[in-house]
Scaffold this motif. Sequence first.
Motif, PDB file in Angstrom:
ATOM      1  N   ASP A   1      21.392  12.057 -18.285  1.00 26.47           N
ATOM      2  CA  ASP A   1      21.332  12.124 -16.824  1.00 26.47           C
ATOM      3  C   ASP A   1      19.927  11.851 -16.284  1.00 26.47           C
ATOM      4  N   ILE A   2      18.945  11.820 -17.170  1.00 25.34           N
ATOM      5  CA  ILE A   2      17.552  11.697 -16.747  1.00 25.34           C
ATOM      6  C   ILE A   2      17.155  10.219 -16.670  1.00 25.34           C
ATOM      7  N   PRO A   3      16.728   9.727 -15.520  1.00 24.60           N
ATOM      8  CA  PRO A   3      16.319   8.325 -15.395  1.00 24.60           C
ATOM      9  C   PRO A   3      15.139   7.990 -16.315  1.00 24.60           C
ATOM     10  N   SER A   4      15.040   6.729 -16.684  1.00 25.19           N
ATOM     11  CA  SER A   4      13.995   6.310 -17.615  1.00 25.19           C
ATOM     12  C   SER A   4      12.598   6.579 -17.062  1.00 25.19           C
ATOM     13  N   THR A   5      12.426   6.433 -15.746  1.00 23.30           N
ATOM     14  CA  THR A   5      11.108   6.688 -15.160  1.00 23.30           C
ATOM     15  C   THR A   5      10.708   8.147 -15.313  1.00 23.30           C
ATOM     16  N   VAL A   6      11.679   9.041 -15.180  1.00 18.57           N
ATOM     17  CA  VAL A   6      11.400  10.470 -15.317  1.00 18.57           C
ATOM     18  C   VAL A   6      11.130  10.813 -16.775  1.00 18.57           C
ATOM     19  N   ARG A   7      11.879  10.194 -17.681  1.00 19.65           N
ATOM     20  CA  ARG A   7      11.637  10.412 -19.114  1.00 19.65           C
ATOM     21  C   ARG A   7      10.205  10.045 -19.482  1.00 19.65           C
ATOM     22  N   HIS A   8       9.761   8.889 -18.991  1.00 20.02           N
ATOM     23  CA  HIS A   8       8.407   8.443 -19.307  1.00 20.02           C
ATOM     24  C   HIS A   8       7.373   9.367 -18.678  1.00 20.02           C
ATOM     25  N   GLU A   9       7.645   9.834 -17.479  1.00 21.77           N
ATOM     26  CA  GLU A   9       6.693  10.729 -16.819  1.00 21.77           C
ATOM     27  C   GLU A   9       6.574  12.047 -17.559  1.00 21.77           C
ATOM     28  N   ALA A  10       7.649  12.483 -18.174  1.00 19.78           N
ATOM     29  CA  ALA A  10       7.584  13.707 -18.975  1.00 19.78           C
ATOM     30  C   ALA A  10       6.614  13.537 -20.136  1.00 19.78           C
TER      31      ALA A  10
ATOM     32  N   GLY B   1      12.494  22.388 -16.292  1.00 21.16           N
ATOM     33  CA  GLY B   1      11.593  23.471 -15.937  1.00 21.16           C
ATOM     34  C   GLY B   1      10.655  23.087 -14.809  1.00 21.16           C
ATOM     35  N   VAL B   2      10.121  21.872 -14.882  1.00 25.24           N
ATOM     36  CA  VAL B   2       9.261  21.381 -13.806  1.00 25.24           C
ATOM     37  C   VAL B   2      10.050  21.271 -12.511  1.00 25.24           C
ATOM     38  N   GLU B   3      11.301  20.837 -12.618  1.00 24.86           N
ATOM     39  CA  GLU B   3      12.143  20.712 -11.427  1.00 24.86           C
ATOM     40  C   GLU B   3      12.314  22.063 -10.728  1.00 24.86           C
ATOM     41  N   VAL B   4      12.566  23.087 -11.500  1.00 23.42           N
ATOM     42  CA  VAL B   4      12.797  24.416 -10.933  1.00 23.42           C
ATOM     43  C   VAL B   4      11.548  24.943 -10.244  1.00 23.42           C
ATOM     44  N   GLU B   5      10.420  24.943 -10.948  1.00 27.19           N
ATOM     45  CA  GLU B   5       9.216  25.543 -10.350  1.00 27.19           C
ATOM     46  C   GLU B   5       8.748  24.774  -9.119  1.00 27.19           C
ATOM     47  N   CYS B   6       8.857  23.443  -9.153  1.00 25.50           N
ATOM     48  CA  CYS B   6       8.396  22.657  -8.011  1.00 25.50           C
ATOM     49  C   CYS B   6       9.324  22.802  -6.805  1.00 25.50           C
ATOM     50  N   ARG B   7      10.630  22.903  -7.044  1.00 24.29           N
ATOM     51  CA  ARG B   7      11.552  23.092  -5.930  1.00 24.29           C
ATOM     52  C   ARG B   7      11.354  24.471  -5.283  1.00 24.29           C
ATOM     53  N   LEU B   8      11.118  25.482  -6.077  1.00 22.28           N
ATOM     54  CA  LEU B   8      10.814  26.793  -5.506  1.00 22.28           C
ATOM     55  C   LEU B   8       9.512  26.733  -4.705  1.00 22.28           C
TER      56      LEU B   8
ATOM     57  N   VAL C   1      15.536  23.875  -2.522  1.00 25.33           N
ATOM     58  CA  VAL C   1      15.790  24.257  -3.913  1.00 25.33           C
ATOM     59  C   VAL C   1      16.944  23.466  -4.523  1.00 25.33           C
ATOM     60  N   THR C   2      17.976  23.201  -3.745  1.00 29.46           N
ATOM     61  CA  THR C   2      19.164  22.569  -4.328  1.00 29.46           C
ATOM     62  C   THR C   2      19.494  21.202  -3.737  1.00 29.46           C
ATOM     63  N   SER C   3      18.894  20.838  -2.621  1.00 24.90           N
ATOM     64  CA  SER C   3      19.215  19.554  -1.996  1.00 24.90           C
ATOM     65  C   SER C   3      18.762  18.387  -2.877  1.00 24.90           C
ATOM     66  N   GLY C   4      19.685  17.475  -3.166  1.00 27.32           N
ATOM     67  CA  GLY C   4      19.340  16.289  -3.950  1.00 27.32           C
ATOM     68  C   GLY C   4      19.080  16.559  -5.414  1.00 27.32           C
ATOM     69  N   LEU C   5      19.582  17.667  -5.937  1.00 25.62           N
ATOM     70  CA  LEU C   5      19.421  17.940  -7.369  1.00 25.62           C
ATOM     71  C   LEU C   5      20.019  16.795  -8.190  1.00 25.62           C
ATOM     72  N   GLY C   6      19.267  16.314  -9.142  1.00 23.94           N
ATOM     73  CA  GLY C   6      19.734  15.210  -9.969  1.00 23.94           C
ATOM     74  C   GLY C   6      19.504  13.849  -9.345  1.00 23.94           C
ATOM     75  N   GLU C   7      19.005  13.811  -8.117  1.00 23.39           N
ATOM     76  CA  GLU C   7      18.711  12.547  -7.443  1.00 23.39           C
ATOM     77  C   GLU C   7      17.212  12.366  -7.213  1.00 23.39           C
ATOM     78  N   HIS C   8      16.556  13.438  -6.773  1.00 21.41           N
ATOM     79  CA  HIS C   8      15.119  13.396  -6.530  1.00 21.41           C
ATOM     80  C   HIS C   8      14.441  14.297  -7.560  1.00 21.41           C
TER      81      HIS C   8
END
Length: 446
Positions: free
Chosen positions: A20-29, A132-139, A249-256
């Motif tokens: 489910d993780i886009p290639s750009t996000v994989r590389h950024e990780a 994990g980064v998604e959770v802390e940054c959205r909060l 926190v939840t808007s656009g999860l999996g999209e942004h």
Amino acid sequence: MTHALSHPLAEFIETTAWSDIPSTVRHEAKRALVNYFAVCLAGCSDPDVVKAVKLFSRFNAGGQARVAGRSESMDMLNAASLNAMSANVFDYDDTHIPTILHPTAPVAAALFALAQTRAVSGEQLLLALVLGVEVECRLAMAISPEHYRRGWHITSTCGVFGAAAAVGKVLGLSAEQLVWAFGNASAQACGLVETLGSAAKSIGVGNAARNGLLSALLALDGFAGPDQPLEGERGFLNVFGEQPRLAEVTSGLGEHWALLANTYKPYPCGVVLNPVIQACLELSRDRSWTLDDILRIELTGHPLLRQRTDRPDIVLGRQSQVSAQHAVAVSLATGRAGLAEFSDAAVADQRLRLLYDRLQFIDDPDYAVESAQVRIFFKSRETLSRTIDVSLGSLDAPLSDQFLENKLRELAAYGRSGCEPQPLLDALWTLEHSTDAGAVMRLASL
């Protein structure tokens, strides 16, 4: 009871797969991990980190996990704390925009501590890092900027949730258990902006990694928390935020993805100083003027620049990393802005300190955080000016992969880590194909 936020977020973590993780996000990780190990290795021999290592060793419960750049092995919790502290101690770690949260240190430190105690693949670790980064940054997005303005150190307060979510993903926690992990983390969320410029700041970041790991491990064993730890009337967001924007926190999860708003520092200082230093370095090039001829220096930028960096009375190198007075003086005088320029010795240089009082701030809310103007007024020559619209390392001028590699090589040497950079870099860039993510920490330690 309506589960408006904690449960949907937990369900997202439970069900999201690597596919489910886009290639750009994989590389950024992977870029985030290259930067993480760079700053870890820089901080591994810092005197305050060494003090913490010695103290923690007295309470060590085992030797399962290594400390980056060092020969000591610790139990999981102590290793997670020390590696997060080491990564954060020089203020050289990554920065999420616009929250100014440093996301990787608390999450990666917890994950690599865990990965040395059980079988964790590179793909599993990278996926958990992304989540994990998604959770802390959205909060953080939900309570910024009021949260930081009130004096909470956002990397520590939100980082504990990122670490808990990431470790919970690797442990295979159910959505219910992940909510428990959030609850456990909420009871341990702390960190104060007042500690910036001191070693105490890194305790909060270390605790975020340690306590996030602990929160998930407790949840695995059935240690239950409240049903709405995030959105409850007295939950984290309502207590730590003034008017929390829960939709963040939840808007656009999996999209942004939060990692795509992550940046890396070219200089070891608060991120708002990046454009200031860049302007000063450009002004110092081919210099035909002397420091004694400077009458005053005007620094124009976003009001946040003054709020965070107007610190003329510093006495330590650690304080200089969040001091515009020092950043301007040292980069103009030396034409450099590395760790040596933000050391105790640099702060003690009276030639630099004479410039501190000549700096004047001009607040302009039309300036972005990544922009600034520096104007130098002289006694005997025309004014010089340099404006940086988009600073190096910002989202619109990102550091290249090669820059990050060079940063790791330079900082591994600076920290006297003894680490061979190339094998570590090779392992990080190919991590998703590894069956043993914990092997990376063995390459990064003695």
